[in-house]
Design an enzyme around this catalytic site. Structure first.
Site, short mmCIF file in Angstrom:
data_model
loop_
_atom_site.label_atom_id
_atom_site.label_comp_id
_atom_site.label_asym_id
_atom_site.label_seq_id
_atom_site.Cartn_x
_atom_site.Cartn_y
_atom_site.Cartn_z
N GLU A 89 8.75 8.18 -0.92
CA GLU A 89 8.43 6.76 -1.02
C GLU A 89 7.14 6.60 -1.82
O GLU A 89 6.13 7.27 -1.53
CB GLU A 89 8.28 6.15 0.38
CG GLU A 89 8.04 4.66 0.36
CD GLU A 89 8.10 4.03 1.75
OE1 GLU A 89 8.77 4.59 2.64
OE2 GLU A 89 7.47 2.97 1.94
N GLU A 126 5.70 -3.70 9.27
CA GLU A 126 6.80 -3.71 8.30
C GLU A 126 8.11 -3.22 8.92
O GLU A 126 8.82 -2.42 8.33
CB GLU A 126 6.43 -2.85 7.09
CG GLU A 126 5.19 -3.37 6.36
CD GLU A 126 4.85 -2.60 5.10
OE1 GLU A 126 4.48 -3.24 4.11
OE2 GLU A 126 4.93 -1.35 5.13
N ASP A 152 -3.41 -3.88 0.36
CA ASP A 152 -2.56 -2.70 0.22
C ASP A 152 -2.79 -1.94 -1.08
O ASP A 152 -1.97 -2.05 -2.00
CB ASP A 152 -1.09 -3.10 0.34
CG ASP A 152 -0.18 -1.88 0.48
OD1 ASP A 152 -0.70 -0.77 0.75
OD2 ASP A 152 1.04 -2.04 0.32
N GLU A 194 0.89 3.68 -6.63
CA GLU A 194 1.92 2.68 -6.35
C GLU A 194 1.67 1.38 -7.10
O GLU A 194 2.61 0.76 -7.60
CB GLU A 194 1.98 2.42 -4.84
CG GLU A 194 2.91 1.27 -4.47
CD GLU A 194 2.94 1.01 -2.97
OE1 GLU A 194 2.30 1.76 -2.21
OE2 GLU A 194 3.61 0.04 -2.55
#
Lengths: 741, 741
Positions: free
Chosen positions: A206, A330, A404, A432
């Site tokens: 991920e 989440e 984040d 990310e």
């Protein structure tokens, strides 16, 4: 394979010429061997696999000096860690100096290298050095005299510390430092220096942009890929001492015997390098694999299950590190599903691990779609009241910022706000939100900016670094985690420059006070070259790169404007479901009149979560740094910046500056062609081309969108986006790596 | 990295000793260089990346002989293919002989190597060799005289054929063949020699056991991984001339401009090596990305869409190969969704491609859950009536057997049954049903068994090979496809021995008449060593391996008893949904009295799909080969086999024999320790350990299950399964590679 040709041409002699020449037999043997190696080994030699542990021959003048300090190697070889230390020194000295010194049991000449602990090495013991003050992982490197011979002593309190010292010594040679007057004393206050792998058991990573997971679960525990050892070497070389093998979005299967056997095998590979394994656990595991009806942390059966599971794990892995938990976040299950608090949940796991010396790393990254309050405030709101309620072996793992892992965020207000709880920093090494594998973004300055931020929790100088290293509140259990950027790509990280982020994370985990520029220089020398001109220009480029990405993606405090879900490319226009706090429009709040998220006292008042001096600074338009303006304030497009320009003009200039910075980075790199191997040069050159293209895309799409709201002209001399907004909105990317819809 | 130590120790001298010795400067340079290379390049040099293109130095005696035939290299270097040919010869000769010959524009000495085509090389033209008879890809290698000098001529009709010849010549040296009397004439009747990649755009490889897809879609078209070139080299070296980049379970996105740009980039890398790219297309693409309401092949808008799409592709890739289609199979859309036939569907795509010279490879692998007839019969039933109805540029791609790539199947009855249609063989190189990455199973004998099978379609000798190479029915458009076993694993295929299956496929694709044993020997020599004893024993082991896997998984004609979905391990007991023809019990039909699928005239009568002589042989218990017994017949456990033993005893003996064969393979390999590099030796040794463990598991679980049905005792001296059936049934494997639930 093109590398071969390049190398062959760079040889001082032409093979064909020599073939018939008058050569000694030994010379012939060597010649053939060299050419064979060129035709084979070297074909892959500059593929980045070696990371910063790249032990290529130093210039002879330099090597000669070092050789006089490396006449022999005196160290114990009884334990696996001692053997790993010997192997690394032989490999490193052999590569850097042309040959490795002989290993001896006692010093019998000047220039020996003596390595060990007072307990493991008589030679070291004889030196009567006080290493206790260095703490568990600390070590020293200094000149000494043993049996009348001048030696270099590399000494730690335990084997692993000595291994750390050996890596440090090799780095001195790699980076061309003088070793004539060595007096290295290294210690760390950070007890847990951990990599978090967001690796699924399926092999998918991920937010991974460097291929699959390096854990070959199918072939474990039988097949131990040699890569596991190189992974351990790389981590030990920068002091990383823990690895969380699986994704925080955990699958309960990792706790089944089938997988624990595999985990045990990996732990066995890492143990000699001082690296403990940890696992991410799913809070509902007692139901999913335990057959229980509930996972309520206050249910005795659940508590028994976790205790039994911990016992089962420690029977296999006596030095198992502990659990990492993402709960009630989440969509993950957690204690709140049963009306319990995060502390209730963490403490149950903690008590199961306590008797074994394990810890719980409980993540503070929580926010709820049912909570309409500013997402940036929710972690603080949730956890601050729990300060003091966590068991002694629980660390709260807090992301560097309140949202984040954005290109820039103010520090997380939890730092300094929970003095009774050990707070563990969570950085993201994988990019990310910062351009994935291809963008050259050196994260050192981002990490440094956060660590040096002053929380003012206990007055001036209450830096985040002092919060996490325990100094501020007197914690001895301390930790830091980095979300790994490691995958099966040959270069480990998806690009050679991404290796610098793994390296910088490790160095700062060991010492949060280090300078990111110094780290960058260390890395460039070890990875590429000691050519001073090259080093200077590449370090400058790296130091510029973080501000560049902030500018071309989210300048002036903007954040989270990336494509939904996969986070690839700009999508400031996106207001689609499933939840508001996953949409860019939630974060920029732009309209015809202005832009920015009002988190001041007139808005969500997130500023109030900071200590008064910071709260006041951020709350006031007169004092808020430009870099955080739109994070904390909603201001009109016509707002006058300190520069005298309007916000809109300033915004356009920043976006454009970001693109220009990348152009400059690209030019810098092009000017260095020929200074390093063609293979790594070319890859970075191509990636910089991708980065420039995508930076331009970010700039153009963002300006096109905001302009569609405010209808304002661009400042003079600034090119309009080449495409209409509809074009940028139409782009779609169905298969972005690291994300699974 | 352990490899280093091994290599270092094997050096004829001790580095430390020499350091202070009396060495010439040049010697010192070389010495340092060698040690540096040992410390770096070689660390990865024996990781299997080089495949069979491993150009290590030959023994000096041998090299000396070859050198006299490699005094210079005379070849044109005007085109990319010619340059690739030169580079390969320089790399190969440089590695094998210690140095590469100089490249010259004309022959000026004996021992030159002259490479080219009559059109590209004056030297070749002067030889006036008739190469037209060799056909498009054919080449010859022979001694000749040019300008009064003795040369070796490597000649083809076009550049790619000359490249093939160069690879062939290097193979002769690699495998230690004499080149004193060369008279090689190679030609092929197979026009399409293709690899099918079941690679998803997400990077996942369906039924892949060697890591992720090697196509880095995210970084394409900008970044061309050097690995793409090595992929092309490996394929060209065995004559593979086409690659289908994406999974037959296709995603329509591959046909969008975003991806076609990336496909174009790959096509550009492969073109010099004579490799065309093909794409798997989704039949419903006109709806999914075309915005049409239908994909009905007879709808003019649909036909226009496919034509426009083909034009768009060929504008980007002038030599694009064509489409591969899986339609109305396992849930894929197809022409039958609109009441049209497979021919209707194939012909629409074919007409869109025809003007560009593209082909359609239409898969015959179809079976329906709504069709209750024997799954083994459905493809034949569906397609035979369509013989003659397909456009001229359509090939029907038929799996080797009627079910699905089992360890052993009778040949597919479609071979020989559709004389008016070019039938393309589909083999599976990846070992979906044969032990994944770790089991050592050489597929050469499986491929050979199928290719040599006699369909009797036109009397004796109507072999499957003659069907697919066009000889039997006079087709010139011919083809063969292999489902690739390639991934991002460093060794490409998940194990070094799996490379032999890629190699064997390519060699048989070029010439379906080759012997799998000869191919195995070629591969062992090129990949490992010319040590005769080593070669003999490893080839014997490889030749034994396929029968071993048949025995320990599915002996005597049993099939498809693998774990549902992922196909990992035994699950003969599985009768769970969603469809009967995906369950083992559907295939073995075992009960208290007997076992086997009655496909004789008393059963599904699948035998009737074969030509009369074969049908009669398979239908009759007296003539059916033991190997196919339970494929075609349901017989009692007490049935007397030719051996005189009962079926049950024979079955147990076969299962046990399979395990014993693996034990023997393992012992063979252990006896070869030290004959090759430690790195590849150790990996194969560990994998053989896994294979033995899993073979035992297959044997025990299968016997435990069948015994639970028939209640019969094991023959004397045969160990009972160590665990109860319930244990084997309880095993579950949630994350098996190559499969996504």
């Amino acid at each position: 394979m093109l590398a071969i040709t390049a190398v062959a041409l760079s040889l001082p002699f032409r093979p064909a010429k020599h073939a018939g020449g008058q050569l000694t037999a030994a010379f012939r043997v060597l010649l053939v061997l060299v050419l064979a190696l060129l035709a084979t080994g070297l074909a892959h030699a500059e593929d980045g696999y070696d990371l910063w542990l790249r032990y290529r021959p130093l210039p002879e003048t330099q090597a000669a000096v070092y050789r006089s300090h490396a006449a022999q190697l005196v160290l114990p070889v009884a334990t696996p860690t001692q053997q790993a230390t010997r192997d690394e020194l032989l490999r490193g000295l052999g590569g850097l100096l042309g040959h490795a010194p002989a290993v001896a049991s006692a010093v019998d000449r000047d220039g020996a290298i003596v390595v060990g602990t007072p307990a493991s090495s008589p030679a070291v013991a004889a030196l009567k050095l006080d290493v206790r003050a260095l703490g568990r992982d600390g070590y020293l490197i200094r000149h000494a005299v043993v049996d009348g011979h001048a030696v270099i002593a590399i000494v730690g309190q335990d084997d692993v510390a000595a291994l750390y010292g050996a890596f440090h010594f090799l780095r001195l040679l790699q980076t061309a430092q003088s070793i004539d007057h060595l007096d290295v004393r290294e210690a760390t206050r950070m007890s847990l220096r951990v990599l978090d792998h967001w690796d699924d058991l399926s092999g998918h990573v991920e937010r991974g942009y460097a291929g699959n997971s390096i854990w070959d679960w199918q072939k474990l525990p039988d097949w131990l890929d040699p890569r596991y050892i190189d992974y351990a070497r790389a981590n030990a070389s920068i002091g990383i001492n823990g690895t969380v093998l699986n994704n925080v979005n955990a699958n309960a299967a990792i706790l089944t015997p089938l997988y624990l056997d595999k985990v045990k095998a990996l732990a066995g590979v890492f143990r000699p390098y001082g690296i403990r394994v940890y696992l991410s656990v799913k809070f509902s595991a007692p139901i999913e694999i335990g057959g229980l009806k509930t996972a309520d942390p206050l249910d005795p059966a659940v508590q028994r299950w976790w205790r039994a599971k911990a016992d089962e794990i420690y029977a296999l892995i006596p030095d198992f590190g502990g659990f990492l938990v993402k709960a009630n976040s989440e969509g993950q299950p957690g204690p709140q599903d049963y009306g319990r608090t995060h502390a209730d949940g963490a403490n149950v796991l903690a008590s199961a691990l306590a008797s074994h010396g394990g810890v719980v790393m409980w993540r503070a990254f929580v926010y709820s779609q049912h909570n309409t309050d500013d997402r940036a405030k929710q972690a603080y709101t949730e956890f601050k009241p729990l300060d003091g309620k966590f068991a002694a072996n629980v660390l709260l793992q807090v992301k560097n910022g309140p949202i984040d892992f954005q290109p820039r965020e103010p520090f997380n207000p939890l730092f300094g706000a929970m003095p009774k709880t050990p707070l563990m920093m969570e950085f993201q090494i994988t990019k990310e939100y910062l351009g994935f594998a291809t963008h050259l973004v050196y994260l050192g300055p981002l990490f440094e900016e956060v660590l040096r931020a002053d929380t003012h929790a206990k007055g001036n100088g209450s830096t985040v670094a002092k919060v996490i290293d325990g100094e501020l509140d007197g914690h001895t259990l301390t930790g830091i985690a980095g979300v790994a950027n490691i995958g099966t790509d040959r270069d480990w990280n998806g690009s050679d420059f991404n290796q610098a982020n793994w390296y910088a994370y490790g160095r700062l985990a060991w010492n949060p006070q280090l300078s990111s520029r110094v780290i960058a220089e260390e890395w460039v020398r070890a990875t590429f070259s000691n050519d001073e001109a090259f080093v200077k220009r590449v370090v400058d480029m790296m130091m510029l790169s973080r501000e560049a990405v902030v500018d071309y993606m989210t300048p002036l405090g903007l954040h989270h404007l990336m494509g939904k879900g996969h986070h690839y490319g700009p999508a400031p226009w996106d207001a689609s479901g499933p939840r508001a706090d996953w949409t860019p429009v939630y974060y920029h709040r732009a309209d015809h009149d202005g832009i920015g998220f009002d988190r001041s006292h007139t808005g969500s008042n997130a500023v109030a979560q900071y200590a008064p001096p910071i709260a006041a600074e951020f709350d006031d338009l007169k004092t808020i740094p430009d870099a955080y303006l739109l994070w904390f304030h909603h201001v009109p497009w016509s707002y006058r910046m300190r520069s005298g320009r309007t916000l809109w003009d300033e915004l356009v200039m920043h976006y454009t500056q970001g693109v220009d910075d990348v152009k400059q980075m690209r030019a810098t790199w092009q000017a260095l062609d020929g200074r390093i191997d063609a293979e790594r040069y070319r890859k970075a050159a191509v990636f910089l081309g991708i980065q420039e293209k995508e930076a331009q895309w970010w700039r153009d799409a963002s300006i096109a969108y905001f302009q569609s709201l405010n209808g304002l002209p661009l400042p003079a001399g600034y090119a309009p986006p080449p495409q209409p907004l509809s074009y940028y909105e139409s782009l779609s990317f169905p298969f972005v790596p690291g994300y699974r819809p």
